[in-house]
Design a protein around this motif. Sequence first.
Motif, PDB file in Angstrom:
ATOM      1  N   VAL C  44       0.812  -1.212   0.000  1.00 54.90           N
ATOM      2  CA  VAL C  44       0.000   0.000   0.000  1.00 54.90           C
ATOM      3  C   VAL C  44       0.847   1.265   0.000  1.00 54.90           C
ATOM      4  O   VAL C  44       2.041   1.236   0.295  1.00 54.90           O
ATOM      5  CB  VAL C  44      -0.938   0.014   1.236  1.00 54.90           C
ATOM      6  N   ARG C  45       0.209   2.376  -0.348  1.00 56.63           N
ATOM      7  CA  ARG C  45       0.857   3.687  -0.307  1.00 56.63           C
ATOM      8  C   ARG C  45      -0.200   4.736   0.069  1.00 56.63           C
ATOM      9  O   ARG C  45      -1.370   4.410   0.193  1.00 56.63           O
ATOM     10  CB  ARG C  45       1.501   4.005  -1.661  1.00 56.63           C
ATOM     11  N   GLU C  46       0.246   5.998   0.242  1.00 54.64           N
ATOM     12  CA  GLU C  46      -0.673   7.057   0.691  1.00 54.64           C
ATOM     13  C   GLU C  46      -1.480   6.582   1.901  1.00 54.64           C
ATOM     14  O   GLU C  46      -2.701   6.637   1.907  1.00 54.64           O
ATOM     15  CB  GLU C  46      -1.610   7.488  -0.444  1.00 54.64           C
ATOM     16  N   ILE C  47      -0.722   6.165   2.928  1.00 53.73           N
ATOM     17  CA  ILE C  47      -1.303   5.523   4.109  1.00 53.73           C
ATOM     18  C   ILE C  47      -1.590   6.582   5.164  1.00 53.73           C
ATOM     19  O   ILE C  47      -0.681   7.220   5.685  1.00 53.73           O
ATOM     20  CB  ILE C  47      -0.320   4.469   4.667  1.00 53.73           C
ATOM     21  N   ASP C  48      -2.865   6.756   5.469  1.00 54.52           N
ATOM     22  CA  ASP C  48      -3.325   7.715   6.474  1.00 54.52           C
ATOM     23  C   ASP C  48      -3.762   6.901   7.681  1.00 54.52           C
ATOM     24  O   ASP C  48      -4.805   6.237   7.645  1.00 54.52           O
ATOM     25  CB  ASP C  48      -4.497   8.509   5.879  1.00 54.52           C
ATOM     26  N   LEU C  67       5.547   3.310  -0.848  1.00 53.70           N
ATOM     27  CA  LEU C  67       5.035   1.937  -0.848  1.00 53.70           C
ATOM     28  C   LEU C  67       5.523   1.183   0.381  1.00 53.70           C
ATOM     29  O   LEU C  67       6.722   1.152   0.670  1.00 53.70           O
ATOM     30  CB  LEU C  67       5.536   1.209  -2.106  1.00 53.70           C
ATOM     31  N   TRP C  68       4.586   0.588   1.114  1.00 50.48           N
ATOM     32  CA  TRP C  68       4.889  -0.271   2.258  1.00 50.48           C
ATOM     33  C   TRP C  68       4.175  -1.604   2.068  1.00 50.48           C
ATOM     34  O   TRP C  68       3.077  -1.652   1.523  1.00 50.48           O
ATOM     35  CB  TRP C  68       4.377   0.368   3.565  1.00 50.48           C
ATOM     36  N   SER C  93       5.273  -2.653   6.697  1.00 49.34           N
ATOM     37  CA  SER C  93       6.734  -2.739   6.796  1.00 49.34           C
ATOM     38  C   SER C  93       7.389  -2.105   5.575  1.00 49.34           C
ATOM     39  O   SER C  93       6.841  -2.118   4.476  1.00 49.34           O
ATOM     40  CB  SER C  93       7.199  -4.190   6.950  1.00 49.34           C
ATOM     41  N   ASP C  94       8.576  -1.542   5.806  1.00 49.22           N
ATOM     42  CA  ASP C  94       9.303  -0.864   4.730  1.00 49.22           C
ATOM     43  C   ASP C  94      10.392  -1.781   4.161  1.00 49.22           C
ATOM     44  O   ASP C  94      10.428  -2.978   4.471  1.00 49.22           O
ATOM     45  CB  ASP C  94       9.868   0.471   5.221  1.00 49.22           C
ATOM     46  N   ASN C  96      13.461  -1.957   4.840  1.00 50.00           N
ATOM     47  CA  ASN C  96      14.340  -2.522   5.870  1.00 50.00           C
ATOM     48  C   ASN C  96      13.607  -3.562   6.714  1.00 50.00           C
ATOM     49  O   ASN C  96      14.150  -4.067   7.682  1.00 50.00           O
ATOM     50  CB  ASN C  96      14.856  -1.414   6.793  1.00 50.00           C
ATOM     51  N   LEU C  97      12.346  -3.786   6.378  1.00 50.84           N
ATOM     52  CA  LEU C  97      11.466  -4.703   7.108  1.00 50.84           C
ATOM     53  C   LEU C  97      11.127  -4.169   8.501  1.00 50.84           C
ATOM     54  O   LEU C  97      10.690  -4.915   9.382  1.00 50.84           O
ATOM     55  CB  LEU C  97      12.049  -6.115   7.152  1.00 50.84           C
ATOM     56  N   ASP C  98      11.311  -2.856   8.692  1.00 49.20           N
ATOM     57  CA  ASP C  98      10.865  -2.193   9.918  1.00 49.20           C
ATOM     58  C   ASP C  98       9.358  -1.959   9.842  1.00 49.20           C
ATOM     59  O   ASP C  98       8.816  -1.701   8.763  1.00 49.20           O
ATOM     60  CB  ASP C  98      11.598  -0.862  10.094  1.00 49.20           C
ATOM     61  N   VAL C  99       8.725  -1.993  10.998  1.00 47.08           N
ATOM     62  CA  VAL C  99       7.264  -2.029  11.046  1.00 47.08           C
ATOM     63  C   VAL C  99       6.685  -0.801  11.750  1.00 47.08           C
ATOM     64  O   VAL C  99       7.233  -0.331  12.748  1.00 47.08           O
ATOM     65  CB  VAL C  99       6.799  -3.324  11.758  1.00 47.08           C
ATOM     66  N   LYS C 100       5.615  -0.275  11.205  1.00 44.07           N
ATOM     67  CA  LYS C 100       4.785   0.752  11.829  1.00 44.07           C
ATOM     68  C   LYS C 100       3.360   0.214  11.897  1.00 44.07           C
ATOM     69  O   LYS C 100       3.018  -0.734  11.164  1.00 44.07           O
ATOM     70  CB  LYS C 100       4.811   2.041  10.996  1.00 44.07           C
ATOM     71  N   GLY C 101       2.525   0.833  12.734  1.00 38.78           N
ATOM     72  CA  GLY C 101       1.158   0.328  12.823  1.00 38.78           C
ATOM     73  C   GLY C 101       0.205   1.320  13.434  1.00 38.78           C
ATOM     74  O   GLY C 101       0.624   2.296  14.062  1.00 38.78           O
ATOM     75  N   GLY C 102      -1.078   1.064  13.272  1.00 39.91           N
ATOM     76  CA  GLY C 102      -2.091   1.918  13.884  1.00 39.91           C
ATOM     77  C   GLY C 102      -3.468   1.712  13.284  1.00 39.91           C
ATOM     78  O   GLY C 102      -3.712   0.743  12.551  1.00 39.91           O
ATOM     79  N   HIS C 103      -4.330   2.648  13.626  1.00 37.09           N
ATOM     80  CA  HIS C 103      -5.717   2.679  13.146  1.00 37.09           C
ATOM     81  C   HIS C 103      -5.720   3.228  11.720  1.00 37.09           C
ATOM     82  O   HIS C 103      -5.161   4.297  11.465  1.00 37.09           O
ATOM     83  CB  HIS C 103      -6.511   3.588  14.088  1.00 37.09           C
TER      84      HIS C 103
END
Lengths: 141, 141, 141
Positions: C44-48, C67-68, C93-94, C96-103
Amino acid sequence: MQFKQDGNTFIIYVEQNEPIMETLTQFCKSQNIDNGQISGIGAVREIDFGAYDLENKKYVRQLFDNLWELTSFQGNIILKNGEPSIHAHITISDHNLDVKGGHLFEAKVGAVGEFILKKIETNGKREFDPRIGLFCMEFNN
Amino acid sequence: MQFKQDGNTFIIYVEQNEPIMETLTQFCKSQNIDNGQISGIGAVREIDFGAYDLENKKYVRQLFDNLWELTSFQGNIILKNGEPSIHAHITISDHNLDVKGGHLFEAKVGAVGEFILKKIETNGKREFDPRIGLFCMEFNN
Amino acid sequence: MQFKQDGNTFIIYVEQNEPIMETLTQFCKSQNIDNGQISGIGAVREIDFGAYDLENKKYVRQLFDNLWELTSFQGNIILKNGEPSIHAHITISDHNLDVKGGHLFEAKVGAVGEFILKKIETNGKREFDPRIGLFCMEFNN
């Protein structure tokens, strides 16, 4: 706690301040759910979670007091010592949207806890496996 | 590998040292599962995973040897070249409860691998999409 | 958008550049899905997306253009003001395979969006809860 039921599928609302694992386990007992699948999202606090140290056969644990988003809750329900037992892993995110994760021991609902539980009509059980150091699924005996 | 079955739902225990993707794919073939959904948790090692570089139409990959919690495994089963093919993404956490994630190529079970698979009675397939560079779902033709 | 149906279970392919939340919500309306469960993976991209600040009763939000990998999408469908409404949390994940998350507020499909939706035949609804500051599940009244 509130819920809606469609056959073997339950939408479960675990409410603010309720302990998730205790509430869901009690629900399984009250509904005679021996095996099943649970997933969920929400916002949680007082999060007691960890990772398994196989070499020392024990969990390393951390406790987070603050409110975190529950970005993913995934688990199963299997019989352990004759009672339904939930095994669940979580990921959580903070206000920077940074993520932590691990095996969930317990957490309280901080804002909302929204779960979907599917009862599976099997009798799978866990037995202690000394090689792993955990109660593992044992479906053959 | 061991499993329990309730109609189209399977609880699957992938055991220590078994390769997850190979074991689950073989299970789909043996059970004639063409389409489906899989989720799971556990503890894994020898994790080969990555992220898709759309510009260069190839995956960037990393290999982690150590034991990590499998905090989330989410995937689907779709036909590719006439055979069931699993597409799965994972998140994993280490002993600091820090999380990594991406597209899963393969991982071995390090302690336990606990999966729930739902067979879906459709015949969805993937076809190579040159714009994306991947085998993508193609349900219209 | 393309889909395959097996009773109350749908495999949904949200295609490149389509907005995920809008597409899935419109699908629920067109199929008369009032309650349900959705999970998915993709890129996905343009992630709000954001996290809920309970004290100030508002979301803190971030917008990621690039893109993630969509490592996990988990959500439910509940009626809000008489219309099906999706509540979903993600991890991404990006490279580097680092992860973000949320609603998740909204994201566009960057490469593929692969979802599985299960219709649940109940009539659960959300009502505004002033203590939480959100529309929360309200199943008792």
